[in-house]
Design a protein around this motif. Structure first.
Motif, PDB file in Angstrom:
ATOM      1  N   TYR A   1      -6.478  -0.152   5.194  1.00  0.00           N
ATOM      2  CA  TYR A   1      -5.951  -1.450   4.792  1.00  0.00           C
ATOM      3  C   TYR A   1      -6.602  -1.910   3.491  1.00  0.00           C
ATOM      4  CZ  TYR A   1      -4.476  -1.824   9.696  1.00  0.00           C
ATOM      5  OH  TYR A   1      -3.912  -1.618  10.931  1.00  0.00           O
TER       6      TYR A   1
ATOM      7  N   GLU B   1       0.829  -1.191   0.000  1.00  0.00           N
ATOM      8  CA  GLU B   1       0.000   0.000   0.000  1.00  0.00           C
ATOM      9  C   GLU B   1       0.868   1.248   0.000  1.00  0.00           C
ATOM     10  OE1 GLU B   1      -2.906  -2.067   3.258  1.00  0.00           O
ATOM     11  OE2 GLU B   1      -3.083   0.076   2.934  1.00  0.00           O
ATOM     12  N   SER B   2       0.316   2.314  -0.550  1.00  0.00           N
ATOM     13  CA  SER B   2       1.001   3.595  -0.523  1.00  0.00           C
ATOM     14  C   SER B   2      -0.020   4.710  -0.654  1.00  0.00           C
ATOM     15  CB  SER B   2       2.025   3.683  -1.665  1.00  0.00           C
ATOM     16  OG  SER B   2       1.382   3.545  -2.910  1.00  0.00           O
TER      17      SER B   2
ATOM     18  N   CYS C   1      -2.943   0.135  -3.807  1.00  0.00           N
ATOM     19  CA  CYS C   1      -2.649  -1.194  -3.271  1.00  0.00           C
ATOM     20  C   CYS C   1      -2.267  -2.067  -4.450  1.00  0.00           C
ATOM     21  CB  CYS C   1      -3.855  -1.754  -2.545  1.00  0.00           C
ATOM     22  SG  CYS C   1      -3.686  -3.482  -2.034  1.00  0.00           S
TER      23      CYS C   1
ATOM     24  N   GLY D   1      -0.759   7.198   1.816  1.00  0.00           N
ATOM     25  CA  GLY D   1      -1.272   7.841   3.022  1.00  0.00           C
ATOM     26  C   GLY D   1      -0.474   9.086   3.365  1.00  0.00           C
TER      27      GLY D   1
ATOM     28  N   THR E   1      -1.854   1.802   5.721  1.00  0.00           N
ATOM     29  CA  THR E   1      -1.244   3.101   5.500  1.00  0.00           C
ATOM     30  C   THR E   1      -2.040   4.138   6.300  1.00  0.00           C
ATOM     31  OG1 THR E   1      -0.484   4.689   3.821  1.00  0.00           O
ATOM     32  CG2 THR E   1      -2.573   3.587   3.387  1.00  0.00           C
ATOM     33  N   GLN E   2      -1.325   5.004   6.994  1.00  0.00           N
ATOM     34  CA  GLN E   2      -1.955   5.966   7.891  1.00  0.00           C
ATOM     35  C   GLN E   2      -2.459   7.179   7.123  1.00  0.00           C
ATOM     36  OE1 GLN E   2      -2.295   5.798  11.512  1.00  0.00           O
ATOM     37  NE2 GLN E   2      -3.687   7.511  11.036  1.00  0.00           N
TER      38      GLN E   2
ATOM     39  N   LEU F   1      -4.970   6.576  -2.350  1.00  0.00           N
ATOM     40  CA  LEU F   1      -4.298   5.382  -1.865  1.00  0.00           C
ATOM     41  C   LEU F   1      -4.167   4.367  -2.997  1.00  0.00           C
ATOM     42  CD1 LEU F   1      -6.125   4.841   1.549  1.00  0.00           C
ATOM     43  CD2 LEU F   1      -4.161   6.313   1.028  1.00  0.00           C
TER      44      LEU F   1
END
Length: 120
Positions: free
Chosen positions: A94, A6-7, A22, A9, A114-115, A20
Motif C-alpha cells: 500500500y 498504485e500499479s 503510486c 504488482g 497492489t499484490q 511499484l
C-alpha cells in the motif's frame, strides 16, 4: 478529490525484481512524506519504506539493500524498486501519502493496494 493509484504488482520468482508505482491525482498544493506499507496474510500491516519531500529515505531492516524508494515530484509519483525478492516479501503493498491541500489541513491518504507474490 485526491486519488492514489498504485500499479506494478504481480508474480515473480525468488531473486526477481518488481517496481511499484503510486501516482497522486487531483487538486492539492503539495505532498509531504510518502510511504510504502505492506500486509502479509495473517500479519499486521507494517511500514516498509518512507521518503520525505526533501528526499530523505528510511527502510525497515529486512529490505535494506534490496528495496529503493524514490519519488518524482513533478509527476506526483512515488516508486518502490524491489530487487532480490524473497518469498517473505509476499504481501499486499500500500502507498500512503501526506497531502497538503490548497486550503485546510493536511490529509493522510491510502492507495488501494497492489499484490506482490514471490514464489517459484
Amino acid at each position: 478529490q485526491v486519488q492514489l493509484v498504485e500499479s506494478g504488482g504481480g508474480l515473480v520468482q525468488p531473486g526477481g525484481s518488481l517496481r511499484l508505482s503510486c501516482a497522486a491525482s487531483g487538486s492539492f498544493f503539495s505532498i509531504n512524506d510518502m510511504n510504502w506499507y505492506r500486509q502479509a496474510p495473517g500479519k499486521e500491516r507494517e511500514a516498509v519504506a518512507s521518503i520525505t519531500s526533501g528526499g530523505s529515505r528510511n527502510y525497515i531492516n529486512s529490505v535494506k539493500g534490496r528495496f529503493t524508494i524514490s519519488r518524482d515530484n513533478a509527476k506526483n509519483t512515488m516508486y518502490l524498486q524491489m530487487n532480490s525478492l524473497k518469498p517473505e516479501d509476499t504481501a499486499v503493498y500500500y502507498c500512503n501519502v501526506d497531502i497538503v491541500p490548497a486550503y485546510g489541513l493536511p490529509r493522510n491518504l491510502w492507495g488501494q493496494g497492489t499484490q506482490v507474490n514471490v514464489s517459484s
